[in-house]
Design an enzyme around this catalytic site. Structure first.
Site, PDB file in Angstrom:
ATOM      1  N   CYS A   2       0.887  -1.173   0.000  1.00 18.24           N
ATOM      2  CA  CYS A   2       0.000   0.000   0.000  1.00 18.24           C
ATOM      3  C   CYS A   2       0.918   1.214   0.000  1.00 18.24           C
ATOM      4  O   CYS A   2       2.093   1.111   0.299  1.00 18.24           O
ATOM      5  CB  CYS A   2      -0.846   0.068   1.265  1.00 18.24           C
ATOM      6  SG  CYS A   2      -1.932  -1.331   1.448  1.00 18.24           S
ATOM      7  N   ARG A  27       2.074   0.973  -5.773  1.00 16.79           N
ATOM      8  CA  ARG A  27       2.117   0.097  -4.595  1.00 16.79           C
ATOM      9  C   ARG A  27       0.748  -0.484  -4.279  1.00 16.79           C
ATOM     10  O   ARG A  27       0.596  -1.342  -3.416  1.00 16.79           O
ATOM     11  CB  ARG A  27       2.624   0.865  -3.379  1.00 16.79           C
ATOM     12  CG  ARG A  27       4.009   1.457  -3.518  1.00 16.79           C
ATOM     13  CD  ARG A  27       4.391   2.270  -2.300  1.00 16.79           C
ATOM     14  NE  ARG A  27       4.422   1.427  -1.135  1.00 16.79           N
ATOM     15  CZ  ARG A  27       5.478   0.691  -0.771  1.00 16.79           C
ATOM     16  NH1 ARG A  27       6.553   0.700  -1.525  1.00 16.79           N
ATOM     17  NH2 ARG A  27       5.448  -0.054   0.297  1.00 16.79           N
ATOM     18  N   TRP A  74      -3.700  -1.835  -1.400  1.00 17.46           N
ATOM     19  CA  TRP A  74      -3.662  -3.156  -2.052  1.00 17.46           C
ATOM     20  C   TRP A  74      -4.244  -4.091  -1.005  1.00 17.46           C
ATOM     21  O   TRP A  74      -3.622  -4.328   0.037  1.00 17.46           O
ATOM     22  CB  TRP A  74      -2.228  -3.546  -2.400  1.00 17.46           C
ATOM     23  CG  TRP A  74      -2.143  -4.802  -3.205  1.00 17.46           C
ATOM     24  CD1 TRP A  74      -2.519  -4.974  -4.500  1.00 17.46           C
ATOM     25  CD2 TRP A  74      -1.680  -6.084  -2.754  1.00 17.46           C
ATOM     26  NE1 TRP A  74      -2.298  -6.272  -4.891  1.00 17.46           N
ATOM     27  CE2 TRP A  74      -1.788  -6.978  -3.847  1.00 17.46           C
ATOM     28  CE3 TRP A  74      -1.175  -6.568  -1.561  1.00 17.46           C
ATOM     29  CZ2 TRP A  74      -1.415  -8.315  -3.768  1.00 17.46           C
ATOM     30  CZ3 TRP A  74      -0.792  -7.897  -1.467  1.00 17.46           C
ATOM     31  CH2 TRP A  74      -0.923  -8.756  -2.567  1.00 17.46           C
ATOM     32  N   ASN A 100       0.089   0.489   6.275  1.00 11.66           N
ATOM     33  CA  ASN A 100       0.541  -0.494   5.287  1.00 11.66           C
ATOM     34  C   ASN A 100       1.132  -1.651   6.083  1.00 11.66           C
ATOM     35  O   ASN A 100       2.047  -1.453   6.866  1.00 11.66           O
ATOM     36  CB  ASN A 100       1.602   0.109   4.366  1.00 11.66           C
ATOM     37  CG  ASN A 100       2.231  -0.945   3.454  1.00 11.66           C
ATOM     38  OD1 ASN A 100       1.604  -1.968   3.173  1.00 11.66           O
ATOM     39  ND2 ASN A 100       3.469  -0.721   3.039  1.00 11.66           N
ATOM     40  N   GLY A 101       0.594  -2.845   5.908  1.00  8.13           N
ATOM     41  CA  GLY A 101       1.132  -4.006   6.629  1.00  8.13           C
ATOM     42  C   GLY A 101      -0.007  -4.929   7.015  1.00  8.13           C
ATOM     43  O   GLY A 101      -1.129  -4.794   6.528  1.00  8.13           O
ATOM     44  N   GLU A 481      11.568 -15.311 -17.624  1.00  4.85           N
ATOM     45  CA  GLU A 481      11.323 -13.879 -17.420  1.00  4.85           C
ATOM     46  C   GLU A 481      10.389 -13.333 -18.492  1.00  4.85           C
ATOM     47  O   GLU A 481       9.473 -12.561 -18.195  1.00  4.85           O
ATOM     48  CB  GLU A 481      12.651 -13.111 -17.413  1.00  4.85           C
ATOM     49  CG  GLU A 481      12.549 -11.615 -17.292  1.00  4.85           C
ATOM     50  CD  GLU A 481      11.802 -11.132 -16.049  1.00  4.85           C
ATOM     51  OE1 GLU A 481      11.538 -11.938 -15.129  1.00  4.85           O
ATOM     52  OE2 GLU A 481      11.417  -9.946 -16.023  1.00  4.85           O
ATOM     53  N   LYS A 485       6.821 -11.540 -17.673  1.00 10.29           N
ATOM     54  CA  LYS A 485       6.477 -10.197 -18.178  1.00 10.29           C
ATOM     55  C   LYS A 485       5.139 -10.221 -18.905  1.00 10.29           C
ATOM     56  O   LYS A 485       4.265  -9.400 -18.672  1.00 10.29           O
ATOM     57  CB  LYS A 485       7.578  -9.695 -19.111  1.00 10.29           C
ATOM     58  CG  LYS A 485       8.852  -9.303 -18.427  1.00 10.29           C
ATOM     59  CD  LYS A 485       8.813  -7.977 -17.739  1.00 10.29           C
ATOM     60  CE  LYS A 485       8.593  -7.917 -16.276  1.00 10.29           C
ATOM     61  NZ  LYS A 485       9.197  -8.722 -15.320  1.00 10.29           N
ATOM     62  N   GLU A 488       2.101 -10.979 -16.556  1.00 10.27           N
ATOM     63  CA  GLU A 488       1.752 -10.036 -15.481  1.00 10.27           C
ATOM     64  C   GLU A 488       1.222  -8.708 -16.013  1.00 10.27           C
ATOM     65  O   GLU A 488       0.550  -7.982 -15.279  1.00 10.27           O
ATOM     66  CB  GLU A 488       2.917  -9.805 -14.541  1.00 10.27           C
ATOM     67  CG  GLU A 488       4.093  -9.057 -15.078  1.00 10.27           C
ATOM     68  CD  GLU A 488       5.131  -8.776 -13.975  1.00 10.27           C
ATOM     69  OE1 GLU A 488       4.753  -8.584 -12.814  1.00 10.27           O
ATOM     70  OE2 GLU A 488       6.314  -8.758 -14.295  1.00 10.27           O
ATOM     71  N   HIS A 504       8.772 -33.560 -23.162  1.00 10.52           N
ATOM     72  CA  HIS A 504       8.311 -34.306 -21.972  1.00 10.52           C
ATOM     73  C   HIS A 504       6.933 -33.846 -21.512  1.00 10.52           C
ATOM     74  O   HIS A 504       6.634 -33.865 -20.330  1.00 10.52           O
ATOM     75  CB  HIS A 504       9.359 -34.152 -20.858  1.00 10.52           C
ATOM     76  CG  HIS A 504      10.707 -34.599 -21.282  1.00 10.52           C
ATOM     77  ND1 HIS A 504      11.069 -35.931 -21.374  1.00 10.52           N
ATOM     78  CD2 HIS A 504      11.775 -33.908 -21.750  1.00 10.52           C
ATOM     79  CE1 HIS A 504      12.311 -36.027 -21.821  1.00 10.52           C
ATOM     80  NE2 HIS A 504      12.759 -34.812 -22.060  1.00 10.52           N
ATOM     81  N   LYS A 604       3.925  -3.270  -6.583  1.00 11.87           N
ATOM     82  CA  LYS A 604       5.352  -3.185  -6.920  1.00 11.87           C
ATOM     83  C   LYS A 604       6.224  -3.857  -5.865  1.00 11.87           C
ATOM     84  O   LYS A 604       7.221  -4.449  -6.190  1.00 11.87           O
ATOM     85  CB  LYS A 604       5.787  -1.725  -7.053  1.00 11.87           C
ATOM     86  CG  LYS A 604       7.230  -1.525  -7.471  1.00 11.87           C
ATOM     87  CD  LYS A 604       7.522  -2.133  -8.829  1.00 11.87           C
ATOM     88  CE  LYS A 604       8.967  -1.998  -9.238  1.00 11.87           C
ATOM     89  NZ  LYS A 604       9.285  -2.763 -10.453  1.00 11.87           N
TER      90      LYS A 604
HETATM   91  C1  AGP Z   1       8.510  -8.475 -11.498  1.00 10.36           C
HETATM   92  O1  AGP Z   1       8.079  -8.014 -12.758  1.00 10.36           O
HETATM   93  C2  AGP Z   1       7.348  -8.719 -10.567  1.00 10.36           C
HETATM   94  N1  AGP Z   1       6.639  -7.507 -10.387  1.00 10.36           N
HETATM   95  C3  AGP Z   1       7.702  -9.422  -9.284  1.00 10.36           C
HETATM   96  O2  AGP Z   1       7.890 -10.774  -9.606  1.00 10.36           O
HETATM   97  C4  AGP Z   1       8.963  -8.948  -8.537  1.00 10.36           C
HETATM   98  O3  AGP Z   1      10.112  -9.263  -9.284  1.00 10.36           O
HETATM   99  C5  AGP Z   1       9.051  -9.700  -7.187  1.00 10.36           C
HETATM  100  O4  AGP Z   1       7.932  -9.345  -6.414  1.00 10.36           O
HETATM  101  C6  AGP Z   1      10.337  -9.403  -6.405  1.00 10.36           C
HETATM  102  O5  AGP Z   1      10.402  -8.040  -6.095  1.00 10.36           O
HETATM  103  P1  AGP Z   1      11.804  -7.436  -5.557  1.00 10.36           P
HETATM  104  O6  AGP Z   1      12.792  -7.597  -6.664  1.00 10.36           O
HETATM  105  O7  AGP Z   1      11.502  -6.007  -5.246  1.00 10.36           O
HETATM  106  O8  AGP Z   1      12.194  -8.220  -4.349  1.00 10.36           O
END
Ligand code: AGP
Length: 609
Positions: A2, A27, A74, A100-101, A481, A485, A488, A504, A604
C-alpha cells in the site's frame, strides 16, 4: 503493498497528498483516501478505484487543512469496498490513521475492543489500530499510539493524526517501509521516495519499532519504549524528473528505454583500468571471500530469474557451486548453510518480505549476506552485511525491467571479481570479458531504436490466450522472465520452459494458436539443438518467434518471425535477449488496452508474506 503519504506544514495539505499519492499508486490501487484536519475537525474522503477515477467523483484536493494523511490500498484483509478503504477513524472521529502491513493479532484485539464498546465500520485489520489508540488516548496522541503499538503483533507503516493535537503528525514503522521527508517549515512521511522528491531530497529511513512525531518545523524520533533516537539524514540523488515518465506513455516503456542508462550508472566507477572496483562495497575481507565454497541466492519473481542467470555466470566463470532458492521456500526449510556459504539476496525494492525473512534466516546460521538492491536504505540493504547496489534509478512500473538487467550486470561484475580472486580466470581474460560488458549499453541502444518488428508481432498475437517461452542454458531463465512479463501485464497465460523439456509433455499444447517464443541466440553449446526444437514445433503447426543473433540466416529459414539482437558473449546475450521480450509484453498489454504500470492484483513491492 500500500502507499502512504502524510504532510504537515504551511501549505494546504490535500493537493500535496494527492499528487504524492499518485506517485505511490504502483504500490496498490484498489482504493484511495485522504484525511485532513480543518478547524479542529477531521475530514475524510475515500472510495474504491484508482485515484484518477475517484477524482471524477470526489474533489480530493479540495479538502482544507495543512495537516493530513492519505493512502492507496492493495487489499490484504477485507474486500475492496469504500468502508475498507483507508484512512480509518476511531469511534470519536478525532483520530484518523493510514496503515501499510498486516496486524497478525487483529481478531483478538477487535474482540476486546468491541467488548470495551467500540463500534467498527470496516472488516479490515487496520481499523483496529484506530480504536486501540482511542482506547489509550488521555490527551497525548504520541503516547497513545506507542501504547497501542505495544499490543500489536505484525507489520506496519503507520500515519496518525488527531484533531485534538492538530500540530502533530505521528509515524511508526515495523517491517513495512516508511520514510520521513524533511522540508523547509514542512515535513512529510511516505512509503517511498518518489512521493516527496518534488519537495525535498532529505530523508530519514525509519527502522523497525521506531516512531516519529513531526511538527511543521521539527521532528523527534523515538523507539517503541519512548527513548529518543538520532538518525542519519540521507540526501537522495534522484531528481524528481527521473521519477516522472519523461514523455513516455507508461513508466514501463520509459524504464525499458532507460536500461542503457541504468547499466551505465550501475557500471559507473566499478571498472577502472580493466580492474573491478567493488571490494569496498563488498565489505568482506579476502579471507572471508576466499573461504566461500558455496553460494546460495535467494529472491522472488523477476529477481529470482536474475538469480538463475547468476548461477550460470558464477559456475561457468568463477567455478563456485551455486544454488538458487525461492526466498519464500528457503525461509521455511532448514537450509544447510554455514560460515563457508555466502548468501546473496536479490531484490529491486529491498522490501520484499519473503526475501527479508530469508536473509534473517541466513544470518541466524552465521553466514554472510550480500544483497543486490535498487533502493538505498531499504530494509534488505540495511540488514545485509554488504550491498552491491544497482543504480537503475526509481523503478515505478510494477513489472520489473531495468532493475532486472542491472541485477544481471552486478552479478556479472561480482562473478568476474570472484573469478580473479579464485584465479579461475586470468587477468587478461577478465579484461577481455569486461570490455564486452562495457559495450552493452550501446548495444542496448541499438536494440531499443528499432521496435517495428516487435510491435508487428504484438499486434498479430495480442488476442491469443496462451504462449510458451523456450530457451536453453543461460537463456532458460530469460524464457521464464519473458513469460512472467507477458502474463503479469497482458494477463495472457504464458509459461517458460527449458527448450528440451518440450518433448516431456508441453509439446501436447502446440497447435496453430500457440505462439512459441524461442530465445535462440548463437552459442557454442546448444544452438543446433534449439534449431531441432524449433523444427519440432513447426512440425505441429506451432508459431515460432525467435530471438536470434544478428546475421543468423539459418534461423530465418525455419522461424515465422525473427528478432535479431547484437552479437556478444553467450552469457551476456541473455542481458540483451530479454529486451525484446519486455517490449513484446508491453505492446501486447497496450494493444489490449491494459495499463502495464498497474496490472490487476499486483503491487510493486510485496511487503507481506
Ligand atoms: C517483477 O516483474 C514482478 N513484479 C515481481 O515478480 C517482482 O520481481 C518480485 O515481487 C520481487 O520483487 P523485488 O525484486 O523487489 O524483491
Amino acid at each position: 503493498m500500500c502507499g502512504i503519504i502524510g504532510y504537515i506544514g504551511n501549505s494546504k495539505a490535500a493537493p500535496i497528498l494527492i499528487e504524492g499519492l499518485k506517485r505511490l499508486e504502483y504500490r496498490g490501487y484498489d482504493s484511495a483516501g485522504i484525511s485532513t484536519i480543518d478547524k479542529n475537525n477531521i475530514i475524510v474522503e475515500k472510495d474504491i478505484g484508482k485515484i484518477n477515477e475517484i477524482e471524477n467523483k470526489i474533489n480530493f484536493s479540495g479538502l482544507d487543512g495543512n495537516i493530513g494523511i492519505s493512502h492507496c490500498r492493495w487489499a490484504t484483509h477485507g474486500s475492496v469496498t469504500k468502508e475498507n478503504a483507508h484512512p480509518h477513524l476511531d469511534c470519536s472521529g478525532n483520530i484518523s490513521i493510514v496503515h501499510n502491513g498486516i496486524i497478525e493479532n487483529f481478531s483478538e484485539l477487535k474482540q476486546k475492543l468491541i467488548k470495551n464498546g467500540h463500534k467498527f465500520s470496516s472488516s479490515t485489520d487496520t481499523e483496529v489500530i484506530a480504536h486501540l489508540i482511542e482506547d489509550n488516548y488521555n490527551g497525548d496522541i504520541e503516547k497513545a499510539t506507542r501504547n497501542a503499538l505495544k499490543q500489536i503483533e505484525g507489520s506496519y507503516a503507520l500515519g496518525v493524526i488527531c484533531s485534538k493535537e492538530p500540530d502533530k503528525l505521528i509515524a511508526a514503522r515495523n517491517e513495512s517501509p516508511l520514510i520521513l521527508g524533511l522540508g523547509k517549515d514542512e515535513n512529510f512521511i511516505a512509503s517511498d521516495v518518489p512521493a516527496i522528491l518534488k519537495y525535498t531530497n532529505k530523508v530519514i529511513y525509519l527502522e523497525n519499532n521506531e516512531m516519529a512525531v513531526l511538527t511543521k518545523n521539527n521532528y523527534l524520533i523515538k523507539d517503541i519504549n519512548g527513548n529518543k533516537i538520532n538518525k542519519k539524514i540521507v540526501e537522495i540523488d534522484w531528481d524528481s524528473e527521473l521519477a516522472e515518465k519523461s514523455g513516455y506513455e507508461h513508466f514501463m516503456l520509459k524504464e525499458i528505454h532507460e536500461q542503457p542508462r541504468a547499466i551505465t550508472e550501475t557500471l559507473n566507477g566499478r571498472i577502472e583500468n580493466g580492474n573491478i572496483n567493488i571490494k569496498e562495497e563488498l565489505n568482506l575481507s579476502n579471507e572471508e571471500l576466499q573461504k566461500i565454497s558455496r553460494i546460495v541466492i535467494v529472491a522472488c519473481g523477476t529477481s529470482w530469474h536474475a538469480a538463475l542467470v547468476g548461477e550460470f555466470m558464477l559456475e561457468e566463470l568463477a567455478k563456485i557451486p551455486v544454488e538458487i532458492e525461492y526466498a519464500s521456500e528457503f525461509r521455511y526449510r532448514n537450509p544447510v548453510i554455514n560460515e563457508n556459504t555466502l548468501v546473496i539476496a536479490i531484490s529491486q525494492s529491498g522490501e520484499t518480505a519473503d526475501t527479508l525473512s530469508a536473509i534473517r534466516e541466513a544470518k541466524k546460521r552465521n553466514t554472510k549476506v550480500v544483497s543486490i538492491v535498487n533502493v538505498k536504505g531499504s530494509s534488505i540493504s540495511r540488514e545485509s552485511d554488504s550491498v552491491l547496489y544497482t543504480y537503475a534509478g526509481p523503478e515505478i512500473g510494477v513489472a520489473s525491467t531495468k532493475a532486472f538487467t542491472a541485477q544481471l550486470v552486478v552479478l556479472y561484475l561480482f562473478t568476474l571479481f570472484m573469478s580473479g580472486l579464485k584465479k579461475s580466470l586470468d587477468d587478461e581474460k577478465i579484461k577481455e570479458l569486461l570490455e564486452k560488458l562495457r559495450k552493452l549499453p550501446l548495444q542496448m541502444e541499438t536494440l531499443l531504436n528499432d521496435n517495428k518488428e516487435i510491435k508487428r508481432i504484438s499486434d498479430i498475437y495480442k488476442d491469443k490466450h496462451n504462449a510458451l517461452f523456450l530457451g536453453r542454458g543461460v537463456n532458460f531463465p530469460i524464457a521464464l522472465e519473458g513469460a512472467l512479463k507477458l502474463k503479469e501485464v497482458s494477463y495472457i497465460h504464458a509459461e517458460g520452459y527449458p527448450a528440451a523439456e518440450m518433448k516431456h509433455g508441453p509439446i501436447a499444447l502446440i497447435d496453430k494458436n500457440m505462439p512459441v517464443v524461442f530465445i535462440a541466440t548463437k552459442d557454442i553449446y546448444t544452438y543446433k539443438k534449439v534449431l531441432g526444437n524449433i523444427q519440432e514445433i513447426k512440425a505441429r503447426d506451432g508459431i515460432v518467434i525467435a530471438i536470434a543473433t544478428e546475421g543468423d540466416e539459418e534461423i530465418k529459414k525455419i522461424a515465422d518471425y525473427v528478432i535479431e539482437i547484437p552479437k556478444t558473449l553467450y552469457i551476456l546475450s541473455s542481458i540483451l535477449a530479454v529486451i525484446p521480450l519486455q517490449l513484446l509484453a508491453y505492446y501486447v498489454a497496450t494493444d489490449r488496452n491494459l495499463d502495464p504500470d498497474k496490472p490487476r492484483n499486483l503491487s510493486k513491492s510485496v511487503t507481506v508474506e
